[in-house]
Scaffold this motif. Structure first.
Motif, PDB file in Angstrom:
ATOM      1  N   LYS A   1      29.193 177.175 113.534  1.00  0.00           N
ATOM      2  CA  LYS A   1      27.763 176.885 113.572  1.00  0.00           C
ATOM      3  C   LYS A   1      27.026 177.927 112.742  1.00  0.00           C
ATOM      4  CE  LYS A   1      25.983 175.340 117.368  1.00  0.00           C
ATOM      5  NZ  LYS A   1      25.410 175.157 118.723  1.00  0.00           N
ATOM      6  N   HIS A   2      26.088 177.448 111.923  1.00  0.00           N
ATOM      7  CA  HIS A   2      25.259 178.346 111.107  1.00  0.00           C
ATOM      8  C   HIS A   2      23.982 177.590 110.756  1.00  0.00           C
ATOM      9  CE1 HIS A   2      23.897 180.899 107.790  1.00  0.00           C
ATOM     10  NE2 HIS A   2      24.757 181.813 108.200  1.00  0.00           N
ATOM     11  N   PRO A   3      22.822 178.253 110.791  1.00  0.00           N
ATOM     12  CA  PRO A   3      21.579 177.534 110.472  1.00  0.00           C
ATOM     13  C   PRO A   3      21.540 176.974 109.060  1.00  0.00           C
ATOM     14  CG  PRO A   3      21.199 179.901 110.689  1.00  0.00           C
ATOM     15  CD  PRO A   3      22.571 179.641 111.219  1.00  0.00           C
ATOM     16  N   HIS A   4      22.387 177.500 108.175  1.00  0.00           N
ATOM     17  CA  HIS A   4      22.440 177.009 106.794  1.00  0.00           C
ATOM     18  C   HIS A   4      23.821 176.410 106.488  1.00  0.00           C
ATOM     19  CE1 HIS A   4      18.556 178.842 105.959  1.00  0.00           C
ATOM     20  NE2 HIS A   4      18.999 179.944 106.535  1.00  0.00           N
ATOM     21  N   ALA A   5      24.385 175.738 107.479  1.00  0.00           N
ATOM     22  CA  ALA A   5      25.738 175.200 107.324  1.00  0.00           C
ATOM     23  C   ALA A   5      25.849 174.242 106.138  1.00  0.00           C
ATOM     24  CB  ALA A   5      26.172 174.500 108.610  1.00  0.00           C
ATOM     25  N   TYR A   6      24.826 173.405 105.939  1.00  0.00           N
ATOM     26  CA  TYR A   6      24.899 172.456 104.817  1.00  0.00           C
ATOM     27  C   TYR A   6      24.974 173.198 103.486  1.00  0.00           C
ATOM     28  CZ  TYR A   6      23.831 168.823 101.451  1.00  0.00           C
ATOM     29  OH  TYR A   6      23.890 167.969 100.375  1.00  0.00           O
ATOM     30  N   ALA A   7      24.110 174.183 103.299  1.00  0.00           N
ATOM     31  CA  ALA A   7      24.099 174.939 102.043  1.00  0.00           C
ATOM     32  C   ALA A   7      25.400 175.705 101.853  1.00  0.00           C
ATOM     33  CB  ALA A   7      22.910 175.891 102.015  1.00  0.00           C
TER      34      ALA A   7
ATOM     35  N   CYS B 116      28.313 174.773 102.937  1.00  0.00           N
ATOM     36  CA  CYS B 116      29.292 173.754 102.544  1.00  0.00           C
ATOM     37  C   CYS B 116      29.185 173.447 101.055  1.00  0.00           C
ATOM     38  CB  CYS B 116      29.093 172.497 103.381  1.00  0.00           C
ATOM     39  SG  CYS B 116      30.264 171.178 103.036  1.00  0.00           S
ATOM     40  N   GLN B 117      27.970 173.289 100.550  1.00  0.00           N
ATOM     41  CA  GLN B 117      27.773 172.998  99.132  1.00  0.00           C
ATOM     42  C   GLN B 117      28.217 174.171  98.259  1.00  0.00           C
ATOM     43  OE1 GLN B 117      26.888 169.834  98.143  1.00  0.00           O
ATOM     44  NE2 GLN B 117      27.179 169.583 100.349  1.00  0.00           N
ATOM     45  N   ALA B 118      27.956 175.382  98.716  1.00  0.00           N
ATOM     46  CA  ALA B 118      28.397 176.561  97.966  1.00  0.00           C
ATOM     47  C   ALA B 118      29.922 176.639  97.928  1.00  0.00           C
ATOM     48  CB  ALA B 118      27.803 177.823  98.588  1.00  0.00           C
ATOM     49  N   LEU B 119      30.561 176.299  99.044  1.00  0.00           N
ATOM     50  CA  LEU B 119      32.024 176.262  99.075  1.00  0.00           C
ATOM     51  C   LEU B 119      32.572 175.266  98.060  1.00  0.00           C
ATOM     52  CD1 LEU B 119      32.769 176.367 102.911  1.00  0.00           C
ATOM     53  CD2 LEU B 119      33.667 177.974 101.228  1.00  0.00           C
ATOM     54  N   ILE B 120      31.971 174.081  98.035  1.00  0.00           N
ATOM     55  CA  ILE B 120      32.428 173.040  97.108  1.00  0.00           C
ATOM     56  C   ILE B 120      32.299 173.519  95.667  1.00  0.00           C
ATOM     57  CG2 ILE B 120      31.920 170.722  96.246  1.00  0.00           C
ATOM     58  CD1 ILE B 120      31.103 170.010  99.152  1.00  0.00           C
ATOM     59  N   SER B 121      31.215 174.238  95.371  1.00  0.00           N
ATOM     60  CA  SER B 121      31.004 174.735  94.003  1.00  0.00           C
ATOM     61  C   SER B 121      32.070 175.734  93.588  1.00  0.00           C
ATOM     62  CB  SER B 121      29.616 175.377  93.886  1.00  0.00           C
ATOM     63  OG  SER B 121      29.586 176.656  94.508  1.00  0.00           O
ATOM     64  N   GLU B 122      32.737 176.342  94.575  1.00  0.00           N
ATOM     65  CA  GLU B 122      33.786 177.313  94.280  1.00  0.00           C
ATOM     66  C   GLU B 122      35.177 176.756  94.559  1.00  0.00           C
ATOM     67  OE1 GLU B 122      33.164 181.378  95.266  1.00  0.00           O
ATOM     68  OE2 GLU B 122      30.982 181.158  95.369  1.00  0.00           O
ATOM     69  N   GLY B 123      35.267 175.432  94.667  1.00  0.00           N
ATOM     70  CA  GLY B 123      36.570 174.788  94.751  1.00  0.00           C
ATOM     71  C   GLY B 123      37.153 174.659  96.138  1.00  0.00           C
TER      72      GLY B 123
ATOM     73  N   GLN C 162      20.991 179.834  97.085  1.00  0.00           N
ATOM     74  CA  GLN C 162      20.616 179.363  95.746  1.00  0.00           C
ATOM     75  C   GLN C 162      20.079 177.928  95.848  1.00  0.00           C
ATOM     76  OE1 GLN C 162      23.833 179.959  92.937  1.00  0.00           O
ATOM     77  NE2 GLN C 162      24.319 181.963  93.825  1.00  0.00           N
ATOM     78  N   PRO C 163      19.027 177.613  95.091  1.00  0.00           N
ATOM     79  CA  PRO C 163      18.317 176.330  95.252  1.00  0.00           C
ATOM     80  C   PRO C 163      19.209 175.097  95.165  1.00  0.00           C
ATOM     81  CG  PRO C 163      17.083 177.803  93.823  1.00  0.00           C
ATOM     82  CD  PRO C 163      18.396 178.472  94.070  1.00  0.00           C
ATOM     83  N   GLN C 164      20.219 175.109  94.283  1.00  0.00           N
ATOM     84  CA  GLN C 164      21.039 173.908  94.094  1.00  0.00           C
ATOM     85  C   GLN C 164      21.834 173.544  95.344  1.00  0.00           C
ATOM     86  OE1 GLN C 164      21.493 176.821  92.584  1.00  0.00           O
ATOM     87  NE2 GLN C 164      23.650 177.257  92.095  1.00  0.00           N
ATOM     88  N   PHE C 165      22.041 174.518  96.236  1.00  0.00           N
ATOM     89  CA  PHE C 165      22.822 174.250  97.440  1.00  0.00           C
ATOM     90  C   PHE C 165      21.970 173.719  98.585  1.00  0.00           C
ATOM     91  CE2 PHE C 165      25.423 177.969  95.671  1.00  0.00           C
ATOM     92  CZ  PHE C 165      26.190 177.114  94.894  1.00  0.00           C
ATOM     93  N   LEU C 166      20.666 173.686  98.402  1.00  0.00           N
ATOM     94  CA  LEU C 166      19.767 173.238  99.461  1.00  0.00           C
ATOM     95  C   LEU C 166      19.388 171.749  99.329  1.00  0.00           C
ATOM     96  CD1 LEU C 166      17.359 176.325  99.452  1.00  0.00           C
ATOM     97  CD2 LEU C 166      19.394 175.959 100.866  1.00  0.00           C
ATOM     98  N   ILE C 167      19.786 171.141  98.213  1.00  0.00           N
ATOM     99  CA  ILE C 167      19.450 169.732  97.967  1.00  0.00           C
ATOM    100  C   ILE C 167      20.398 168.833  98.752  1.00  0.00           C
ATOM    101  CG2 ILE C 167      19.211 167.930  96.225  1.00  0.00           C
ATOM    102  CD1 ILE C 167      18.755 170.206  94.160  1.00  0.00           C
ATOM    103  N   LYS C 168      19.842 168.026  99.638  1.00  0.00           N
ATOM    104  CA  LYS C 168      20.666 167.162 100.476  1.00  0.00           C
ATOM    105  C   LYS C 168      21.111 165.915  99.709  1.00  0.00           C
ATOM    106  CE  LYS C 168      20.972 168.843 104.756  1.00  0.00           C
ATOM    107  NZ  LYS C 168      20.286 168.265 105.911  1.00  0.00           N
ATOM    108  N   ASN C 169      22.409 165.679  99.698  1.00  0.00           N
ATOM    109  CA  ASN C 169      22.966 164.439  99.142  1.00  0.00           C
ATOM    110  C   ASN C 169      22.914 163.343 100.187  1.00  0.00           C
ATOM    111  OD1 ASN C 169      23.780 165.515  96.564  1.00  0.00           O
ATOM    112  ND2 ASN C 169      25.424 166.582  97.638  1.00  0.00           N
TER     113      ASN C 169
END
Length: 440
Positions: free
Chosen positions: A372-378, A380-387, A430-437
């Motif tokens: 659990k983390h208040p920024h879990a979505y971001a 996750c996106q940051a993880l994806i950006s790093e493979g 970073q802003p790109q990780f806050l955009i919800k898909n």
């Protein structure tokens, strides 16, 4: 890397040793995984196997391309739902010819819930007791399961005196609810492994408790099939559904499966009485007469390409025991958790730490770990950006899945290093990780 270089070296040495001792390590080569990607989302969508890809090409180019419609007989397309169902039956402890592969979990839930309600009503009429009007589930069940009950209730409650109700309770209150309201409950509908936190229900104990109160039981095995030992026949489970695109690696949109205990098949009636569920579908008779066995759950023409791909993917499990899959699942789970904890401990405390959102013991969880983390979505996106491909579950859950067939322990260490670094440095801001898909 952690500031403690000895810790990094020790963890790497342990990961390599675990890889060497892993009896399933060689199966990773059977998958077509992208380079420089750590895929910890097989609990949402399994990756492409070489066998599945080859079968897809064969079905399209050779079977459909050359044999055309004769493939229904020549390549046995017509029996794929039962052929694939029997392969799945071995993985979930079901008897032969009690599992059919067709449709989706949602559609199969509708069929089996309806059939269970009819059986319950018949039993009440035979016993001269009041009809049972409750379906018991839990509040944080996967939404589609709850939605299907709600939709079925809207259909059945229109203009009738008997009102079907969904009774959803906290997990800790399931046993008490069965004991207190058992005489009113027609069906207990639960998901074996919770999709958010990985909690595992005691399938045998809850099934026995429900049966003692005359309740039929339907289990959703979406996060269990292919990774947890199951014994549906031995535990006398009545009904079950599941999907095949997660740990069974059947591909996106792969058909679901449905299980019905052999003892219930003769009296089963399901409302989606499509032509392939008919006793003699190619006689094209005017009136419906159900097939005698599990085939009665079929509706329309099966999706041959996707089911053929699934059929090939399942062949990998023929030489593997589910107990070995579970043992590695626990080991991957435990090692990843240990890496995260040890790496974090080697640094000063973070002001926004990951909080474990599941049972602390890996053997008490499904094949996943949740933070659990208040920024879990971001994150996750940051993880994806790093493979590192993981997933997010609303509102604040980062979920890491452990698929035993294609993950190595060095993957776990590298994923833990990247995750802890992202959280520690707050790169997720970073802003790109806050955009919800649309798909999260």
């Amino acid at each position: 890397m952690p500031s403690n270089h000895k810790l990094a070296a020790d963890l790497l040495a342990k990961a390599k040793k675990l890889n060497q001792e892993d009896p399933l390590a060689s199966f990773k080569s059977e998958f077509l995984l992208p380079q420089n990607v750590i895929y910890v989302d097989g609990n949402s969508l399994g990756p492409l196997s070489k066998a599945a890809k080859n079968r897809a090409v064969e079905v399209v180019e050779q079977q459909w391309g050359n044999s055309l419609i004769s493939s229904w007989n020549v390549h046995d397309w017509i029996n794929l739902p039962t052929t694939v169902g029997n392969k799945i039956a071995k993985l979930i402890g079901a008897a032969p010819n009690t599992v059919i592969c067709c449709d989706s979990i949602s559609v199969n839930l509708f069929k089996l819930l309806s059939a269970a309600l009819l059986l319950s009503a018949k039993q009440a009429a035979d016993d001269k007791t009041d009809a049972r009007t409750l379906i018991l589930s839990q509040k944080d069940n996967f939404p589609t399961d709850l939605y299907m009950v709600q939709g079925l209730g809207q259909l059945l409650n229109s203009g009738t005196q008997t009102k079907l109700e969904l009774m959803s309770v906290d997990s800790k209150d399931i046993t008490r609810s069965i004991e207190e309201h058992g005489h009113r409950i027609a069906v207990l509908m639960l998901t074996h492994v919770n999709f958010r936190n990985g909690d595992i229900h005691d399938l045998q104990a809850l099934t026995e408790l429900a049966h003692a109160k005359g309740i039929l039981v339907l289990w959703d095995l979406a996060h269990s099939a292919g990774v947890l030992p199951l014994a549906l026949e031995e535990c006398e489970v009545d009904f079950a559904v599941g999907c095949t695109y997660k740990y069974l690696n059947g591909g996106p949109g792969a058909p679901g499966f449905a299980y019905v205990a052999e003892r219930l098949l003769p009296d089963l009636q399901q409302p989606l009485s499509g032509w392939l569920g008919h006793k003699k579908p190619f006689d094209f008779e005017h009136d419906y007469e159900k097939a005698a066995g599990i085939e009665q759950l079929l509706c329309g023409t099966p999706s041959i390409i996707s089911m053929s791909v699934l059929d090939a993917a399942l062949d990998m499990f023929e030489t593997i025991s589910v107990s070995d899959l579970r043992a590695k699942s626990i080991a991957l789970n435990d090692f990843f958790q240990s890496c995260v904890e040890q790496i974090n401990a080697s640094y000063s405390p973070s002001d926004s730490p990951l909080v474990l959102a599941c049972n602390e013991q890996a053997q008490m969880r499904g094949s996943q770990i949740s933070y659990k983390h208040p920024h879990a979505y971001a994150i996750c996106q940051a993880l994806i950006s790093e493979g590192v491909i993981s997933d997010f579950r609303s509102p604040d859950i980062l979920r890491i899945g452990f698929s035993p067939l294609f993950l190595h322990f060095t993957d776990m260490l590298n994923a833990a290093l990247i995750l802890t670094s992202i959280v520690r440095t707050k790169r997720y801001t970073q802003p790109q990780f806050l955009i919800k898909n649309k798909v999260t």
